[in-house]
Scaffold this active site. Structure first.
Site, PDB file in Angstrom:
ATOM      1  N   THR A  60     -82.101  -3.733  20.298  1.00 30.65           N
ATOM      2  CA  THR A  60     -82.766  -4.848  19.618  1.00 30.65           C
ATOM      3  C   THR A  60     -84.261  -4.563  19.483  1.00 30.65           C
ATOM      4  O   THR A  60     -84.860  -3.965  20.363  1.00 30.65           O
ATOM      5  CB  THR A  60     -82.566  -6.138  20.444  1.00 30.65           C
ATOM      6  OG1 THR A  60     -81.184  -6.458  20.466  1.00 30.65           O
ATOM      7  CG2 THR A  60     -83.357  -7.302  19.863  1.00 30.65           C
TER       8      THR A  60
ATOM      9  N   ARG B 202     -69.154 -12.212  17.146  1.00 28.62           N
ATOM     10  CA  ARG B 202     -69.963 -12.464  18.348  1.00 28.62           C
ATOM     11  C   ARG B 202     -71.447 -12.542  17.994  1.00 28.62           C
ATOM     12  O   ARG B 202     -71.966 -11.788  17.181  1.00 28.62           O
ATOM     13  CB  ARG B 202     -69.726 -11.349  19.371  1.00 28.62           C
ATOM     14  CG  ARG B 202     -70.614 -11.446  20.626  1.00 28.62           C
ATOM     15  CD  ARG B 202     -71.842 -10.557  20.522  1.00 28.62           C
ATOM     16  NE  ARG B 202     -72.620 -10.551  21.773  1.00 28.62           N
ATOM     17  CZ  ARG B 202     -73.820  -9.988  21.898  1.00 28.62           C
ATOM     18  NH1 ARG B 202     -74.371  -9.391  20.858  1.00 28.62           N
ATOM     19  NH2 ARG B 202     -74.458 -10.023  23.057  1.00 28.62           N
TER      20      ARG B 202
ATOM     21  N   GLY C  58     -75.320 -12.845  19.863  1.00 26.55           N
ATOM     22  CA  GLY C  58     -76.072 -12.734  21.107  1.00 26.55           C
ATOM     23  C   GLY C  58     -77.282 -13.634  21.136  1.00 26.55           C
ATOM     24  O   GLY C  58     -77.347 -14.652  20.445  1.00 26.55           O
ATOM     25  N   ASP C  59     -78.281 -13.242  21.902  1.00 29.85           N
ATOM     26  CA  ASP C  59     -79.448 -14.107  22.100  1.00 29.85           C
ATOM     27  C   ASP C  59     -80.498 -13.966  21.012  1.00 29.85           C
ATOM     28  O   ASP C  59     -81.332 -14.861  20.837  1.00 29.85           O
ATOM     29  CB  ASP C  59     -80.101 -13.804  23.459  1.00 29.85           C
ATOM     30  CG  ASP C  59     -80.677 -12.398  23.513  1.00 29.85           C
ATOM     31  OD1 ASP C  59     -79.916 -11.439  23.286  1.00 29.85           O
ATOM     32  OD2 ASP C  59     -81.882 -12.250  23.775  1.00 29.85           O
TER      33      ASP C  59
ATOM     34  N   THR D  79     -84.775  -8.621  24.851  1.00 27.85           N
ATOM     35  CA  THR D  79     -83.786  -7.598  24.545  1.00 27.85           C
ATOM     36  C   THR D  79     -82.929  -7.374  25.781  1.00 27.85           C
ATOM     37  O   THR D  79     -83.445  -7.252  26.884  1.00 27.85           O
ATOM     38  CB  THR D  79     -84.443  -6.268  24.127  1.00 27.85           C
ATOM     39  OG1 THR D  79     -83.423  -5.263  23.997  1.00 27.85           O
ATOM     40  CG2 THR D  79     -85.475  -5.785  25.134  1.00 27.85           C
ATOM     41  N   GLY D  80     -81.624  -7.355  25.595  1.00 20.19           N
ATOM     42  CA  GLY D  80     -80.764  -7.166  26.757  1.00 20.19           C
ATOM     43  C   GLY D  80     -79.375  -7.706  26.515  1.00 20.19           C
ATOM     44  O   GLY D  80     -78.933  -7.859  25.371  1.00 20.19           O
TER      45      GLY D  80
ATOM     46  N   GLY E  70     -77.148 -10.207  25.805  1.00 21.88           N
ATOM     47  CA  GLY E  70     -77.410 -11.500  25.201  1.00 21.88           C
ATOM     48  C   GLY E  70     -76.749 -12.687  25.853  1.00 21.88           C
ATOM     49  O   GLY E  70     -77.334 -13.776  25.934  1.00 21.88           O
TER      50      GLY E  70
END
Length: 360
Positions: free
Chosen positions: A226, A254, A256-257, A277-278, A280
């Site tokens: 990201t 799906r 994510g964050d 970033t990671g 999510g």
């Protein structure tokens, strides 16, 4: 007669003193008027290109150089906008555009593939001055998703649009769509095939072991890349933006964050701007970006203290990992991560560049 002369002298002395006082006051006012109002030069920008298992032993010299050059190119574009007095929002979008256009990162051109061998992109942006925000998720024909997220914020009454609806809106406002093949890169496609092959060996899907879908052991190594940017401009306005291709082999649309305001992106002029970033799912549950801001606002802690608490304690306690970049209203920055590495860079008002990849 003497009384009259004395009175005349006193009046004359008083008038002379008054004129002298007025002249001094006028001179003082003129001196003050000549002192220029110095505009604030307090500004800065921070970027990330993803966090994860980024080890020097796995990185060739040429690839590491490519990452460093692209990070520097991107951050200098945003810094130049800020140095000229441009807005933090413009700096964030222009910087992320550079990263989205590079196949090196999991955003835009370099987006990873889903289980169905398509590319689904997410992005969000937030204005710290107004707390307005825009986001898009699951788009497949938007060259620069951060631009569409910005358009959602500035040209609609909504905060988040998804999928075909987001692309319909893009066409309505005159944004050019690209063919989905634009996002194809052999590197990302082969990464998907390797993940599928590993999963096929690890689990016997034909036996009906559907638990494998929810317990993918390779997720942790296929979700990073990201990109994000946070900035403080000369007017004291903060902005944050994040863009991603999501997780390799993701299914069922799906999300994510990255497009979630408060999880992947948050900006508030009273506190800070954050891009995450990671993993999510954990960043959503922890509402990472907003939590850092809230700790600063309610507990009065510094940006670094808040970032460290959230990234080094709260997220790992849930089982997640990753990192953030952030900048506060005073120009202080944080580049916090709990993984082996995070592509990152920072430039301050003096133009000093700090660039890193590994945990140093």
């Amino acid at each position: 007669m003497k009384k009259f002369q004395t009175l005349t002298l006193l009046i004359g002395f008083f008038m002379l003193f008054s004129c002298d006082f007025d002249q001094k006051s006028q001179n003082k006012s003129e001196v003050n008027a000549e002192i220029p109002t110095i505009p604030s030069e307090k500004f800065g920008i921070v970027i990330h290109g993803g966090a994860g298992t980024i080890l020097k032993k796995n990185m060739s010299d040429s690839l590491e150089l490519a990452y460093r050059q692209k990070l520097e190119e991107a951050i200098r574009v945003g810094h130049e906008i800020l140095a000229r007095g441009g807005s933090s929002l413009d700096a964030v979008t222009s910087t992320i555009n550079i990263l989205e256009d590079s196949p090196l990162f999991n955003a835009g051109k370099g987006a990873v593939f889903t289980h169905d061998e398509t590319n689904e992109l997410d992005a969000s942006i937030m204005d710290g001055a107004t707390l307005n925000a825009g986001a898009v998720s699951g788009v497949q024909r938007i060259k620069n998703p951060i631009d569409l997220a910005n358009a959602v914020m500035t040209q609609s009454e909504h905060v988040m649009l998804s999928g075909n609806g987001a692309e319909d809106f893009a066409q309505l406002i005159g944004m050019e769509l690209v063919d989905p093949s634009y996002f194809y890169t052999e590197r990302r496609f082969q990464s998907l095939q390797k993940v599928k092959e590993r999963l096929k060996k690890e689990y016997n899907h034909d036996s009906g072991n559907n638990a494998a879908v929810f317990e993918d052991p390779f997720i942790k190594n296929t979700k990073f890349g990201t990109v994000g940017c946070v900035a403080l401009d000369k007017k004291g306005n903060l902005a944050a933006g994040t863009s991603t291709g999501g997780m390799t082999n993701k299914r069922w649309n799906r999300i994510g964050d990255a497009p979630i305001i408060g999880a992947g992106t948050y900006a508030n002029n009273a506190t800070c701007a954050v891009s995450s970033t990671g993993w999510g799912e954990y960043f959503i549950r922890a509402m990472v970006a907003h939590d850092i801001s809230a700790m600063m606002e309610y507990k009065g802690v510094s940006l670094q203290e808040a970032a460290s608490e959230v990234i080094q304690k709260k997220v790992p306690a849930l089982g997640g990992d990753g990192g953030i970049v952030a900048i506060d209203k005073d120009g202080n920055i944080a580049m916090e991560f709990n993984t082996a590495g995070m592509y990152r860079a920072h430039m301050n008002a003096e133009g000093e560049l700090i660039l890193g990849i590994y945990k140093e």
